[in-house]
Design a protein around this motif. Structure first.
Motif: not given
Length: 279
Positions: A62-73, A127-136
């Motif tokens: 789960l990516h961070g705010g404003l981002a998208n799935t590409d960031y996990w490449g 596995v979450g980053w920023s907003d994605g970590a909050i979602l976790g």
């Protein structure tokens, strides 16, 4: 609270010799990784973009705010060698759509559950980053039967955990600008980035706001992680989260910031796999 020292993980720590420090850089967003296991799922009133790679036990990124799935490449090849990796664009982000409901972490966590339901996945690690970590963390609070472990990188659990003026930090400001161009390239509403930022900023101003009692109720195994130069999250807040969630681990990654997965993907991937596959 457990503290994972980098030495005990056997990691070699290096620092750049020329130019900006590693934690000051914002490396390019990775290119999308092709897969024939992806597309859009109609769920929870919107269309949610997803992509799947690899085989094994499922891990949702789960990516961070404003981002998208590409960031996990940079993470996909390493983790997909051991697990089924599921990437999700959060509502209104990347290639996913949104409806008229105000942004909220509970709503976005329910989106994740809706994707798991559609894919017939009863339980997954996060596995979450920023907003994605909050979602976790939200999933661990409200859908604990659907999550195994949560790797929470750069989360906050109250709004005061975020540093004032983070948007003025050069690295973070560059990220916000980049995210605008990416939004225009991917979104079904490419001209509405400013409105999108305004809408999600309302959520950030009020959420999350979990109490100590709520955090203490979590039974999901969680590793609370951050970079030692995070531009956005206060170090003392990261330490507070790990101290308050029962049995949570704490890991501070060296020489990286809010964007550690781009700045030092080998280090980031090692810690993810060590947590997911460790006992």
């Amino acid at each position: 609270m457990r503290f994972f020292a980098l030495v005990s993980l056997g990691l070699a720590i290096t620092t750049p010799t020329l130019g900006a420090e590693k934690w000051e850089a914002l490396p390019p967003t990775p290119a999308p990784i092709a897969t024939d296991r992806g597309g859009e799922i109609a769920a929870n009133g919107i269309k949610i973009h997803y992509a799947i790679y690899g085989q094994g036990s499922p891990v949702v990124f789960l990516h961070g705010g404003l981002a998208n799935t590409d960031y996990w490449g940079n993470q996909v090849p390493a983790v997909a060698a051991h697990h089924t990796v599921i990437l999700i664009d959060s509502r209104g982000h990347g290639r996913s759509t949104r409806d008229n409901r105000p942004y909220g972490y509970d709503l976005m966590a329910d989106d994740v559950v809706a994707v798991l339901d559609a894919l017939k996945i009863p339980k997954a690690d996060i596995v979450g980053w920023s907003d994605g970590a909050i979602l976790g963390i939200d999933l661990a609070l409200r859908h604990k039967d659907r999550v195994g472990k949560v790797f929470a990188f750069a989360a906050n659990t109250v709004t005061s955990g975020v540093k004032e003026g983070v948007e003025k930090n050069p690295t973070f400001a560059a990220y916000i600008e980049r995210a605008g161009h990416e939004y225009e390239a991917h979104s079904a509403t490419p001209k509405e980035y400013n409105a999108f930022v305004d809408q999600i900023s309302k959520m950030w101003a009020e959420q999350p706001n979990w109490t100590d009692e709520q955090l203490k109720s979590i039974v999901t195994p969680i590793l609370v992680v951050d970079g030692d130069h995070d531009e956005a999250i206060k170090r003392e807040h990261t330490e507070y989260i790990a101290a308050t969630i029962p049995h949570a681990g704490l890991l501070i990654l060296p020489n990286v910031s809010h964007f550690a997965f781009l700045q030092d993907p080998a280090l980031f991937n090692f810690t993810v796999l060590h947590f997911l596959d460790g006992q």
